[in-house]
Motif scaffolding. Structure first.
Motif, mmCIF file in Angstrom:
data_model
loop_
_atom_site.group_PDB
_atom_site.id
_atom_site.type_symbol
_atom_site.label_atom_id
_atom_site.label_comp_id
_atom_site.label_asym_id
_atom_site.label_seq_id
_atom_site.Cartn_x
_atom_site.Cartn_y
_atom_site.Cartn_z
ATOM 1 N N ALA A 1 -42.928 -67.440 87.297
ATOM 2 C CA ALA A 1 -42.904 -68.821 87.487
ATOM 3 C C ALA A 1 -43.956 -69.810 86.563
ATOM 4 O O ALA A 1 -43.511 -70.724 86.309
ATOM 5 C CB ALA A 1 -43.108 -69.215 89.058
ATOM 6 N N VAL A 2 -45.052 -69.208 86.537
ATOM 7 C CA VAL A 2 -45.957 -69.820 85.807
ATOM 8 C C VAL A 2 -45.442 -69.782 84.236
ATOM 9 O O VAL A 2 -45.665 -70.774 83.621
ATOM 10 C CB VAL A 2 -47.546 -69.061 85.855
ATOM 11 C CG1 VAL A 2 -48.547 -69.945 84.674
ATOM 12 C CG2 VAL A 2 -47.810 -69.256 87.221
ATOM 13 N N ALA A 3 -44.790 -68.585 83.845
ATOM 14 C CA ALA A 3 -44.727 -68.631 82.385
ATOM 15 C C ALA A 3 -43.403 -69.352 82.100
ATOM 16 O O ALA A 3 -43.399 -70.098 81.176
ATOM 17 C CB ALA A 3 -44.185 -67.234 82.203
ATOM 18 N N SER B 1 -47.152 -73.983 83.710
ATOM 19 C CA SER B 1 -48.113 -74.724 84.381
ATOM 20 C C SER B 1 -48.482 -74.081 85.921
ATOM 21 O O SER B 1 -47.485 -73.782 86.513
ATOM 22 C CB SER B 1 -47.881 -76.330 84.851
ATOM 23 O OG SER B 1 -48.637 -76.685 85.808
ATOM 24 N N PHE B 2 -49.744 -74.002 86.285
ATOM 25 C CA PHE B 2 -50.316 -73.154 87.668
ATOM 26 C C PHE B 2 -49.471 -74.305 88.690
ATOM 27 O O PHE B 2 -49.096 -74.215 89.893
ATOM 28 C CB PHE B 2 -51.422 -72.896 87.782
ATOM 29 C CG PHE B 2 -51.895 -71.573 86.853
ATOM 30 C CD1 PHE B 2 -52.127 -70.473 87.686
ATOM 31 C CD2 PHE B 2 -52.093 -71.413 85.664
ATOM 32 C CE1 PHE B 2 -52.278 -69.396 87.024
ATOM 33 C CE2 PHE B 2 -52.328 -70.472 84.928
ATOM 34 C CZ PHE B 2 -52.599 -69.360 85.554
ATOM 35 N N THR B 3 -49.966 -75.532 88.505
ATOM 36 C CA THR B 3 -49.565 -76.542 89.461
ATOM 37 C C THR B 3 -47.966 -76.625 89.886
ATOM 38 O O THR B 3 -47.640 -76.371 90.743
ATOM 39 C CB THR B 3 -50.107 -77.946 89.024
ATOM 40 O OG1 THR B 3 -51.472 -78.037 88.815
ATOM 41 C CG2 THR B 3 -49.962 -78.960 89.946
ATOM 42 N N ARG B 4 -47.176 -76.706 88.696
ATOM 43 C CA ARG B 4 -45.858 -76.845 88.780
ATOM 44 C C ARG B 4 -45.222 -75.649 89.393
ATOM 45 O O ARG B 4 -44.373 -75.481 90.277
ATOM 46 C CB ARG B 4 -45.089 -77.181 87.489
ATOM 47 C CG ARG B 4 -45.457 -78.620 86.936
ATOM 48 C CD ARG B 4 -44.069 -78.878 86.038
ATOM 49 N NE ARG B 4 -44.452 -78.069 84.699
ATOM 50 C CZ ARG B 4 -45.335 -78.582 83.869
ATOM 51 N NH1 ARG B 4 -45.959 -79.784 84.001
ATOM 52 N NH2 ARG B 4 -45.606 -77.913 82.746
ATOM 53 N N ALA B 5 -45.742 -74.347 88.975
ATOM 54 C CA ALA B 5 -45.425 -73.208 89.725
ATOM 55 C C ALA B 5 -45.746 -73.132 91.179
ATOM 56 O O ALA B 5 -44.690 -72.823 91.738
ATOM 57 C CB ALA B 5 -46.032 -71.987 88.943
ATOM 58 N N ALA B 6 -46.741 -73.744 91.573
ATOM 59 C CA ALA B 6 -47.194 -73.635 92.891
ATOM 60 C C ALA B 6 -46.156 -74.563 93.528
ATOM 61 O O ALA B 6 -45.668 -74.398 94.618
ATOM 62 C CB ALA B 6 -48.645 -74.192 92.910
ATOM 63 N N GLU B 7 -45.986 -75.587 93.061
ATOM 64 C CA GLU B 7 -44.826 -76.643 93.854
ATOM 65 C C GLU B 7 -43.526 -76.089 93.837
ATOM 66 O O GLU B 7 -43.003 -76.167 95.012
ATOM 67 C CB GLU B 7 -44.697 -77.898 92.860
ATOM 68 C CG GLU B 7 -46.022 -78.762 92.922
ATOM 69 C CD GLU B 7 -45.851 -79.808 92.017
ATOM 70 O OE1 GLU B 7 -45.086 -80.023 91.363
ATOM 71 O OE2 GLU B 7 -46.851 -80.791 92.052
ATOM 72 N N ASP B 8 -43.161 -75.251 92.815
ATOM 73 C CA ASP B 8 -41.653 -74.653 92.856
ATOM 74 C C ASP B 8 -41.616 -73.453 94.116
ATOM 75 O O ASP B 8 -40.597 -73.162 94.489
ATOM 76 C CB ASP B 8 -41.353 -73.904 91.413
ATOM 77 C CG ASP B 8 -41.229 -75.205 90.372
ATOM 78 O OD1 ASP B 8 -40.829 -76.215 90.883
ATOM 79 O OD2 ASP B 8 -40.900 -74.802 89.386
ATOM 80 N N LEU B 9 -42.941 -72.925 94.228
ATOM 81 C CA LEU B 9 -42.935 -71.666 95.048
ATOM 82 C C LEU B 9 -43.195 -72.131 96.321
ATOM 83 O O LEU B 9 -43.438 -71.277 97.333
ATOM 84 C CB LEU B 9 -43.786 -70.651 94.454
ATOM 85 C CG LEU B 9 -43.731 -69.989 93.120
ATOM 86 C CD1 LEU B 9 -44.706 -69.260 92.877
ATOM 87 C CD2 LEU B 9 -42.305 -68.948 93.521
ATOM 88 N N GLY B 10 -43.558 -73.607 96.513
ATOM 89 C CA GLY B 10 -44.081 -73.857 97.930
ATOM 90 C C GLY B 10 -45.471 -73.279 98.417
ATOM 91 O O GLY B 10 -45.429 -72.944 99.398
ATOM 92 N N SER B 11 -46.124 -72.983 97.363
ATOM 93 C CA SER B 11 -47.384 -72.591 97.475
ATOM 94 C C SER B 11 -48.682 -73.312 97.013
ATOM 95 O O SER B 11 -48.262 -74.505 96.639
ATOM 96 C CB SER B 11 -47.655 -70.962 96.902
ATOM 97 O OG SER B 11 -49.167 -70.389 97.128
ATOM 98 N N SER B 12 -49.840 -72.973 97.012
ATOM 99 C CA SER B 12 -50.900 -73.885 96.353
ATOM 100 C C SER B 12 -51.551 -73.453 95.179
ATOM 101 O O SER B 12 -50.926 -72.118 94.797
ATOM 102 C CB SER B 12 -52.178 -73.689 97.387
ATOM 103 O OG SER B 12 -52.713 -72.407 97.445
ATOM 104 N N LYS B 13 -51.706 -74.105 94.191
ATOM 105 C CA LYS B 13 -52.413 -73.808 92.773
ATOM 106 C C LYS B 13 -53.336 -72.611 93.127
ATOM 107 O O LYS B 13 -53.472 -71.677 92.036
ATOM 108 C CB LYS B 13 -53.017 -75.094 92.149
ATOM 109 C CG LYS B 13 -53.636 -74.912 90.664
ATOM 110 C CD LYS B 13 -54.009 -75.879 90.211
ATOM 111 C CE LYS B 13 -54.557 -75.579 89.004
ATOM 112 N NZ LYS B 13 -55.106 -76.711 88.118
ATOM 113 N N SER B 14 -54.128 -72.611 93.985
ATOM 114 C CA SER B 14 -55.367 -71.345 94.357
ATOM 115 C C SER B 14 -54.833 -70.248 94.457
ATOM 116 O O SER B 14 -55.029 -69.066 93.999
ATOM 117 C CB SER B 14 -56.223 -72.084 95.452
ATOM 118 O OG SER B 14 -56.917 -70.648 95.494
ATOM 119 N N ASN B 15 -53.486 -70.329 95.412
ATOM 120 C CA ASN B 15 -53.005 -68.995 95.429
ATOM 121 C C ASN B 15 -52.082 -68.458 94.420
ATOM 122 O O ASN B 15 -52.274 -67.128 94.178
ATOM 123 C CB ASN B 15 -51.892 -69.095 96.928
ATOM 124 C CG ASN B 15 -52.615 -69.281 98.098
ATOM 125 O OD1 ASN B 15 -53.853 -68.837 98.303
ATOM 126 N ND2 ASN B 15 -51.986 -69.750 98.949
#
Length: 303
Positions: free
Chosen positions: A17-19, A23-37
């Motif tokens: 997802a990040v690749a 973006s770590f932020t957009r990947a977190a949004e797509d996955l329904g998670s947090s940027k930290s996780n």
């Protein structure tokens, strides 16, 4: 021995997802998670692999050379899993795969020709069929469907579907009746040869007959005793004597002129027929197709 570097699928999915988003932020949004996780999941994966997968700057996240290599492999793996999931979903909706069916010997030979139509309708089905009069352990022996005639014991580990009811009737071959004379009453049975079935308990099975308004049992003196249901039918066709068999089994032989139905007014209600299926998750489409086919076929073969 080298240390295994297997990674949990969740971490691989986060990496992909990040690749893909960069973006770590957009990947977190797509996955329904947090940027930290998301960041921690990628860090655990990099630690496990012993290499950096991303080059991180304040403006961009780019794959390293190792990251590009791992991404190609990860995408192939995830694509394979998605394909497998789609195949499994299709198998649940479309009957496909092997179905193991255990049928009573004589009764099974009645049903066996009908499986040609079942295969034409569901060409992805493979059938493994056993014809036996012994009692099978549906769960222990790995059968998908076990068909049994008679009253079944209560078992919470099994699910049971009633397929049909049977009737018991007296039958003999035209050749036998020509030699020994027609039978016009129950009393005349005592003067005729009897072919009798020995059940799994070892006891000879009495004939259950209707005599006017009463149901009674006859214990004929047999000239032939058999413990195989199909052999019982074949012996009657061969002219050994009179026997009592199930109406569904006898019907095709009566229609072909190989057997004569004697004293129809003496017929009695016979045992029910059940399909036994091991409990588990939702019944597979392949198993449901076979059980429905058995029920439909038996409805069509009613006398």
């Amino acid at each position: 021995m080298s240390e295994r570097v297997d990674a949990p699928m969740a971490e691989i999915a986060v990496f992909v997802a990040v690749a893909q988003t960069g973006s770590f932020t957009r990947a977190a949004e797509d996955l329904g998670s947090s940027k930290s996780n998301v960041g921690k999941a990628v860090q655990r994966l990099e630690t496990r692999l012993g290499t950096k997968l991303f080059q991180r700057t304040t403006r961009a996240v780019r794959l390293t050379e190792d990251g590009e290599t791992y991404l190609a492999a990860a995408q192939d793996a995830l694509d394979g899993l998605r394909d497998a999931e789609q195949q499994l979903a299709a198998r649940r909706s479309e009957p496909a795969g092997r179905v193991k069916i255990d049928l009573p010997a004589g009764f099974g030979r009645l049903l066996l020709p009908s499986f040609v139509g079942l295969r034409e309708r569901y060409p992805k089905l493979t059938l493994e069929v056993a014809l036996t009069d012994r009692m099978s352990d549906a769960i222990g022996e790995g059968w998908d469907v076990v068909v049994r005639i008679g009253v079944l014991p209560q078992d919470s580990e099994l699910t049971v579907r009633k397929l049909c009811d049977l009737r018991l009737g007296l039958y003999a071959s035209p050749d036998y009746l020509q030699r020994r004379g027609n039978i016009t009453s129950l009393a005349e049975l005592a003067e005729h040869d009897a072919v009798v079935f020995r059940g799994p308990t070892g006891r000879l099975r009495a004939w259950t007959v209707r005599d006017g308004t009463h149901i009674r049992e006859l214990a004929p003196s047999p000239v032939l005793v058999l413990a195989d249901g199909q052999a019982l039918v074949e012996a009657a066709i061969a002219g050994f004597g009179v026997t009592q068999i199930l109406d569904r089994v006898a019907l095709p032989h009566v229609q072909a002129g190989r057997l004569v139905h004697l004293l129809p007014e003496a017929d009695t209600d016979g045992p029910p027929v059940h399909a036994i299926i091991s409990l588990g998750q939702k019944m597979a489409a392949k198993t449901r197709a076979v059980v429905n086919h058995l029920a439909d076929t038996l409805q069509k073969t009613a006398g």
